[in-house]
Design a protein around this motif. Structure first.
Motif, mmCIF file in Angstrom:
data_model
loop_
_atom_site.group_PDB
_atom_site.id
_atom_site.type_symbol
_atom_site.label_atom_id
_atom_site.label_comp_id
_atom_site.label_asym_id
_atom_site.label_seq_id
_atom_site.Cartn_x
_atom_site.Cartn_y
_atom_site.Cartn_z
ATOM 1 N N LEU A 24 -14.073 -1.043 14.925
ATOM 2 C CA LEU A 24 -13.983 -2.121 15.911
ATOM 3 C C LEU A 24 -15.286 -2.914 15.983
ATOM 4 O O LEU A 24 -15.278 -4.146 16.118
ATOM 5 C CB LEU A 24 -13.652 -1.538 17.282
ATOM 6 C CG LEU A 24 -12.265 -0.900 17.419
ATOM 7 C CD1 LEU A 24 -12.106 -0.274 18.792
ATOM 8 C CD2 LEU A 24 -11.172 -1.917 17.159
ATOM 9 N N GLU A 25 -16.403 -2.204 15.889
ATOM 10 C CA GLU A 25 -17.705 -2.889 15.883
ATOM 11 C C GLU A 25 -17.796 -3.871 14.725
ATOM 12 O O GLU A 25 -18.257 -5.014 14.881
ATOM 13 C CB GLU A 25 -18.823 -1.850 15.785
ATOM 14 C CG GLU A 25 -20.223 -2.441 15.823
ATOM 15 C CD GLU A 25 -21.295 -1.369 15.727
ATOM 16 O OE1 GLU A 25 -22.308 -1.491 16.433
ATOM 17 O OE2 GLU A 25 -21.120 -0.424 14.931
ATOM 18 N N ARG A 76 -18.123 -7.894 14.879
ATOM 19 C CA ARG A 76 -19.351 -8.449 14.291
ATOM 20 C C ARG A 76 -19.048 -9.432 13.179
ATOM 21 O O ARG A 76 -19.690 -10.493 13.074
ATOM 22 C CB ARG A 76 -20.207 -7.305 13.754
ATOM 23 C CG ARG A 76 -21.543 -7.747 13.146
ATOM 24 C CD ARG A 76 -22.166 -6.597 12.378
ATOM 25 N NE ARG A 76 -21.351 -6.237 11.215
ATOM 26 C CZ ARG A 76 -21.374 -5.046 10.623
ATOM 27 N NH1 ARG A 76 -22.140 -4.085 11.099
ATOM 28 N NH2 ARG A 76 -20.619 -4.824 9.571
ATOM 29 N N ASP A 77 -18.064 -9.096 12.341
ATOM 30 C CA ASP A 77 -17.818 -9.886 11.137
ATOM 31 C C ASP A 77 -16.719 -10.920 11.305
ATOM 32 O O ASP A 77 -16.433 -11.672 10.374
ATOM 33 C CB ASP A 77 -17.449 -8.953 9.970
ATOM 34 C CG ASP A 77 -18.539 -7.947 9.666
ATOM 35 O OD1 ASP A 77 -19.707 -8.206 10.031
ATOM 36 O OD2 ASP A 77 -18.231 -6.895 9.061
ATOM 37 N N GLY A 78 -16.080 -10.956 12.474
ATOM 38 C CA GLY A 78 -14.990 -11.904 12.659
ATOM 39 C C GLY A 78 -13.784 -11.585 11.793
ATOM 40 O O GLY A 78 -13.085 -12.494 11.331
ATOM 41 N N ASP A 137 -13.931 2.243 6.497
ATOM 42 C CA ASP A 137 -13.513 1.122 5.651
ATOM 43 C C ASP A 137 -11.992 1.010 5.606
ATOM 44 O O ASP A 137 -11.437 -0.096 5.642
ATOM 45 C CB ASP A 137 -14.044 1.296 4.221
ATOM 46 C CG ASP A 137 -15.554 1.162 4.119
ATOM 47 O OD1 ASP A 137 -16.170 0.589 5.045
ATOM 48 O OD2 ASP A 137 -16.125 1.638 3.115
ATOM 49 N N VAL A 138 -11.319 2.150 5.530
ATOM 50 C CA VAL A 138 -9.854 2.149 5.483
ATOM 51 C C VAL A 138 -9.279 1.552 6.764
ATOM 52 O O VAL A 138 -8.329 0.761 6.717
ATOM 53 C CB VAL A 138 -9.317 3.581 5.254
ATOM 54 C CG1 VAL A 138 -7.802 3.617 5.432
ATOM 55 C CG2 VAL A 138 -9.699 4.076 3.863
ATOM 56 N N VAL A 139 -9.852 1.912 7.911
ATOM 57 C CA VAL A 139 -9.365 1.368 9.178
ATOM 58 C C VAL A 139 -9.513 -0.150 9.210
ATOM 59 O O VAL A 139 -8.588 -0.877 9.604
ATOM 60 C CB VAL A 139 -10.106 2.004 10.373
ATOM 61 C CG1 VAL A 139 -9.654 1.356 11.685
ATOM 62 C CG2 VAL A 139 -9.847 3.499 10.426
ATOM 63 N N VAL A 140 -10.663 -0.637 8.783
ATOM 64 C CA VAL A 140 -10.899 -2.087 8.766
ATOM 65 C C VAL A 140 -9.891 -2.779 7.862
ATOM 66 O O VAL A 140 -9.299 -3.814 8.222
ATOM 67 C CB VAL A 140 -12.343 -2.398 8.324
ATOM 68 C CG1 VAL A 140 -12.528 -3.901 8.135
ATOM 69 C CG2 VAL A 140 -13.342 -1.871 9.346
#
Length: 308
Positions: free
Chosen positions: A54-55, A59-61, A296-299
């Motif tokens: 989530l962070e 942060r990265d949009g 990374d997988v969650v993102v």
């Protein structure tokens, strides 16, 4: 270095003989406790990965649809999900972060129950016990010996079920024992419960009606029957792993997770690996790299559902 690791001064060793995958972690940053307690990677790792993902999204949009986040307590005893408000959560599908190695995708879990035997003995002086004494502890031993020895957790893997003796207590006058029973196949699971009932029946025929009382309490079911109707949840998880550079592996859950309860309550909820291993004891461990990969997988999964 991929070899055995002494856990502080506890006298315990995280060994490759017990955990062969350690050799494949050579070069990674290994996280353990000092051997005197558990690390708590189950499920601190899942919490860290969800918050880390989530962070990064903020942060990265990162493109995303509506996201619903929850942390459930008491998962290990199966009670937290009972208080989960599925309607308020308002999601179409969900994923638990509560698995083993990063890249694992799980939607097949055990059918599970608890089984408690109560044994009522007949206690008299052992010197004049012939034909009278019924030693409750001996009856408990007989019950356990009637179960198939090789269907215990130590000897099972993959899709194999088991009987697991948790506790035995008492003296010659009264006692009891508690088991957990697990099986992936519903028919085999019922057969296991029937075996327990048959043992109780035989013990009462041998020692007298009322000597043994059996109580069976169902805990959870295999969520495969629910997820089979929405296999896109598995396909999307595989795609997220591939985009994250993680090899996806569909494996059975040799345990339970809150996702199985939620699935049967209308929220399909497969499970994803967190990069940990050796759960529920002083040998729990994880790697920084594995936790990062699971994050990374969650993102990537968030992006998949956003159509990005």
């Amino acid at each position: 270095d991929g070899r055995d690791l002494a856990l502080g001064t506890s006298g315990r060793t995280l060994s490759v003989s017990d955990f062969p995958h350690l050799a494949g972690l050579k070069g990674r940053t290994l996280l353990t406790s000092d051997g005197t307690t558990i690390l708590g990677v189950d499920d601190k790792a899942g919490i860290a990965e969800i918050m880390g993902a989530l962070e990064r999204v903020l942060r990265d949009g990162t493109p995303h649809g509506a996201l619903r986040i929850a942390f459930t307590p008491d998962e290990e005893i199966g009670t937290g999900a009972g208080n989960f408000d599925v309607e308020y959560f308002d999601a179409d599908v969900a994923y638990t972060m509560d698995g083993d190695a990063e890249g694992e995708i799980q939607y097949q879990n055990f059918n599970a129950c608890e089984a408690d035997f109560e044994v009522r003995g007949v206690s008299v002086h052992p010197g004049s016990a012939k034909g009278i004494m019924v030693n409750a502890m001996q009856v408990c031993c007989d019950i356990n010996n009637m179960l198939p020895t090789l269907e215990a957790p130590r000897y099972t893997e993959g899709y194999e079920g088991f009987y697991h003796l948790l506790e035995i207590h008492g003296d010659e006058s009264a006692g009891g024992m508690s088991y957990i029973v697990r099986d992936f196949d519903a028919a085999s699971f019922e057969c296991r419960k029937q075996t327990l009932r048959h043992i109780a029946k035989v013990m009462n025929e041998r020692w007298g009606e009322g000597t043994v009382t059996l109580r069976i309490k169902d805990e959870y079911q295999n969520m495969e029957s629910v997820i089979e109707g929405c296999m896109f949840t598995i396909d999307n998880a595989k795609l997220a792993c591939e985009r994250a550079g993680v090899v996806p592996r569909v494996t059975p859950i040799r345990g339970g997770t809150d996702g199985c309860q939620l699935s049967f309550r209308g929220l399909p909820c497969p499970n994803l690996g967190t990069g940990g291993d050796g759960y529920h004891g002083p040998y729990e461990h994880a790697t920084v790299e594995g936790i990062n990969a699971a994050t990374d997988v969650v993102v990537e999964l968030i992006k998949v559902y956003a159509g990005a």
